[in-house]
Design an enzyme around this catalytic site. Structure first.
Site, PDB file in Angstrom:
ATOM      1  N   ASN A   9      64.916  52.659  80.155  1.00  0.00           N
ATOM      2  CA  ASN A   9      64.730  52.375  81.578  1.00  0.00           C
ATOM      3  C   ASN A   9      63.232  52.483  81.869  1.00  0.00           C
ATOM      4  O   ASN A   9      62.694  53.582  81.959  1.00  0.00           O
ATOM      5  CB  ASN A   9      65.542  53.399  82.392  1.00  0.00           C
ATOM      6  CG  ASN A   9      65.288  53.280  83.885  1.00  0.00           C
ATOM      7  OD1 ASN A   9      64.673  52.320  84.346  1.00  0.00           O
ATOM      8  ND2 ASN A   9      65.768  54.263  84.633  1.00  0.00           N
ATOM      9  N   LYS A  11      61.646  51.685  84.489  1.00  0.00           N
ATOM     10  CA  LYS A  11      61.351  52.007  85.904  1.00  0.00           C
ATOM     11  C   LYS A  11      60.222  51.099  86.425  1.00  0.00           C
ATOM     12  O   LYS A  11      60.122  49.956  86.003  1.00  0.00           O
ATOM     13  CB  LYS A  11      61.036  53.493  86.048  1.00  0.00           C
ATOM     14  CG  LYS A  11      62.117  54.368  85.382  1.00  0.00           C
ATOM     15  CD  LYS A  11      62.011  55.816  85.702  1.00  0.00           C
ATOM     16  CE  LYS A  11      63.142  56.567  84.998  1.00  0.00           C
ATOM     17  NZ  LYS A  11      63.176  57.989  85.288  1.00  0.00           N
ATOM     18  N   HIS A  98      71.266  54.815  89.707  1.00  0.00           N
ATOM     19  CA  HIS A  98      70.316  55.764  89.097  1.00  0.00           C
ATOM     20  C   HIS A  98      69.943  56.825  90.129  1.00  0.00           C
ATOM     21  O   HIS A  98      69.864  56.529  91.326  1.00  0.00           O
ATOM     22  CB  HIS A  98      69.072  55.015  88.619  1.00  0.00           C
ATOM     23  CG  HIS A  98      68.165  55.898  87.816  1.00  0.00           C
ATOM     24  ND1 HIS A  98      67.267  56.737  88.413  1.00  0.00           N
ATOM     25  CD2 HIS A  98      68.068  56.112  86.484  1.00  0.00           C
ATOM     26  CE1 HIS A  98      66.632  57.426  87.456  1.00  0.00           C
ATOM     27  NE2 HIS A  98      67.106  57.060  86.288  1.00  0.00           N
ATOM     28  N   GLU A 100      67.239  58.092  90.977  1.00  0.00           N
ATOM     29  CA  GLU A 100      66.087  57.781  91.838  1.00  0.00           C
ATOM     30  C   GLU A 100      66.512  56.855  92.982  1.00  0.00           C
ATOM     31  O   GLU A 100      65.989  56.952  94.088  1.00  0.00           O
ATOM     32  CB  GLU A 100      64.957  57.171  90.984  1.00  0.00           C
ATOM     33  CG  GLU A 100      64.257  58.257  90.172  1.00  0.00           C
ATOM     34  CD  GLU A 100      63.778  57.829  88.806  1.00  0.00           C
ATOM     35  OE1 GLU A 100      63.651  56.626  88.540  1.00  0.00           O
ATOM     36  OE2 GLU A 100      63.538  58.740  87.977  1.00  0.00           O
ATOM     37  N   GLU A 170      73.213  61.795  83.829  1.00  0.00           N
ATOM     38  CA  GLU A 170      71.805  62.147  83.930  1.00  0.00           C
ATOM     39  C   GLU A 170      71.627  63.271  84.945  1.00  0.00           C
ATOM     40  O   GLU A 170      71.572  63.013  86.157  1.00  0.00           O
ATOM     41  CB  GLU A 170      70.986  60.935  84.386  1.00  0.00           C
ATOM     42  CG  GLU A 170      71.046  59.757  83.449  1.00  0.00           C
ATOM     43  CD  GLU A 170      69.819  58.866  83.587  1.00  0.00           C
ATOM     44  OE1 GLU A 170      69.139  58.656  82.583  1.00  0.00           O
ATOM     45  OE2 GLU A 170      69.532  58.421  84.702  1.00  0.00           O
ATOM     46  N   GLY A 176      62.634  63.096  83.855  1.00  0.00           N
ATOM     47  CA  GLY A 176      61.181  63.063  83.978  1.00  0.00           C
ATOM     48  C   GLY A 176      60.535  64.429  84.078  1.00  0.00           C
ATOM     49  O   GLY A 176      59.352  64.547  84.410  1.00  0.00           O
ATOM     50  N   SER A 216      64.955  63.246  79.984  1.00  0.00           N
ATOM     51  CA  SER A 216      63.965  63.771  79.023  1.00  0.00           C
ATOM     52  C   SER A 216      64.421  63.694  77.566  1.00  0.00           C
ATOM     53  O   SER A 216      64.125  64.581  76.767  1.00  0.00           O
ATOM     54  CB  SER A 216      63.564  65.200  79.397  1.00  0.00           C
ATOM     55  OG  SER A 216      62.971  65.227  80.684  1.00  0.00           O
TER      56      SER A 216
HETATM   57  P1  PGA Z   1      63.397  60.352  81.517  1.00  0.00           P
HETATM   58  O1  PGA Z   1      64.211  59.376  82.481  1.00  0.00           O
HETATM   59  O2  PGA Z   1      63.825  60.035  80.108  1.00  0.00           O
HETATM   60  O3  PGA Z   1      61.943  60.020  81.772  1.00  0.00           O
HETATM   61  O4  PGA Z   1      63.741  61.748  81.897  1.00  0.00           O
HETATM   62  C1  PGA Z   1      65.562  59.073  82.239  1.00  0.00           C
HETATM   63  C2  PGA Z   1      66.103  58.181  83.316  1.00  0.00           C
HETATM   64  O5  PGA Z   1      65.707  58.331  84.472  1.00  0.00           O
HETATM   65  O6  PGA Z   1      66.922  57.291  83.048  1.00  0.00           O
END
Ligand code: PGA
Length: 255
Positions: A9, A11, A98, A100, A170, A176, A216
């Site tokens: 992803n 983003k 997601h 976010e 997640e 992140g 992460s």
């Molecule tokens: P990350 O993001 O691996 O940077 O923690 C995962 C995601 O948001 O799908």
């Protein structure tokens, strides 16, 4: 047998040239790796570069997905993209719900559910995200939150539709942040998701749906996470922005 599935992803990162270059690089590495048959791999670039990325890669080796879509087929929805538009530019997958989008952009389970139904009707493979916040985990509410998100976001699907959905667990606190759920913490939720599906549908469907872990994930923790019996892949943010670290995760999904 559930085929492992690793998705990147990206983003709101990378420009046009670096998106195409990264996707091409990953595809070449997958070819050399010879593992394309054992693991499904996809990247999800920013929507404005989907066309360029989908054109640059062999999508039978490296799949292409969008990070969002709108549920309506067409019309006066300024700024939105339909499932048909995503298919038209070469998408095979779409990430829905997601965290976010849920937490920064206010997307609800009901909105995710509408999008999910439109994505399935169009023939896209949806990756539906669920996950608890840190306060929810600390209050011992993780499984309750996941159950609520499941019953809202994935409501009203036939068993046949459910079997084609990919779920991504997640935990919001792990995205992140560099903090990863322990393999045991993740496995507990994945197992519970399977129980929910067995209750709502049947064991066969529960056993066939792929559940990715996200938050992460990096080459150094991927083997332990992917080694859990109910973790079938990863949705990778930060570590998917570089070919070597992404392939380091793909590598752990094979055998
Ligand atoms: P990350 O993001 O691996 O940077 O923690 C995962 C995601 O948001 O799908």
């Amino acid at each position: 047998m559930r085929r492992p599935f690793i998705a990147g992803n990206w983003k709101m990162n990378l420009d046009r040239n670096s998106s195409v270059a990264l996707a091409t690089n990953i595809m070449e590495k997958l070819k050399a790796f010879g593992a394309a048959q054992d693991v499904e791999v996809a990247v999800c670039p920013a929507s404005c570069y989907l066309d360029a990325v989908a054109t640059a890669v062999d999508r039978s080796i490296l799949g292409v997905g969008a990070q969002n879509m709108y549920h309506e087929p067409k019309g006066a929805f300024t700024g939105e993209l339909s499932a048909a538009m995503l298919l038209d530019v070469g998408c095979q997958y779409v990430i829905l719900g997601h965290s976010e989008r849920r937490h920064i952009l206010g997307e609800t389970d009901a909105a995710v559910n509408q999008k999910l139904k439109a994505a399935l009707a169009a023939g896209l493979v949806p990756i539906v995200c669920v996950g608890e916040t840190l306060p929810q985990r600390e209050a011992g509410k993780t499984l309750e939150v996941i159950r609520t998100q499941f019953s809202g976001s994935l409501a009203g699907l036939t068993g046949e539709q459910m079997a084609t959905v990919v779920i991504a667990y997640e935990p919001v606190w792990a995205i992140g942040t560099g903090k990863t759920a322990s393999p045991e913490q993740a496995e507990e939720v994945h197992l519970d998701l399977r129980k929910i599906m067995a209750d709502c549908y049947n064991n066969q469907i529960a056993e066939s749906v792929r559940i990715q872990y996200g938050g992460s994930v990096k080459p150094s923790n991927a083997a332990d996470l992917l080694g859990q019996p109910n973790i079938d892949g990863a949705l990778v943010g930060g570590a998917s922005l570089e070919a070597d670290s992404f392939m380091g995760i793909v590598d752990k999904a094979v055998g």
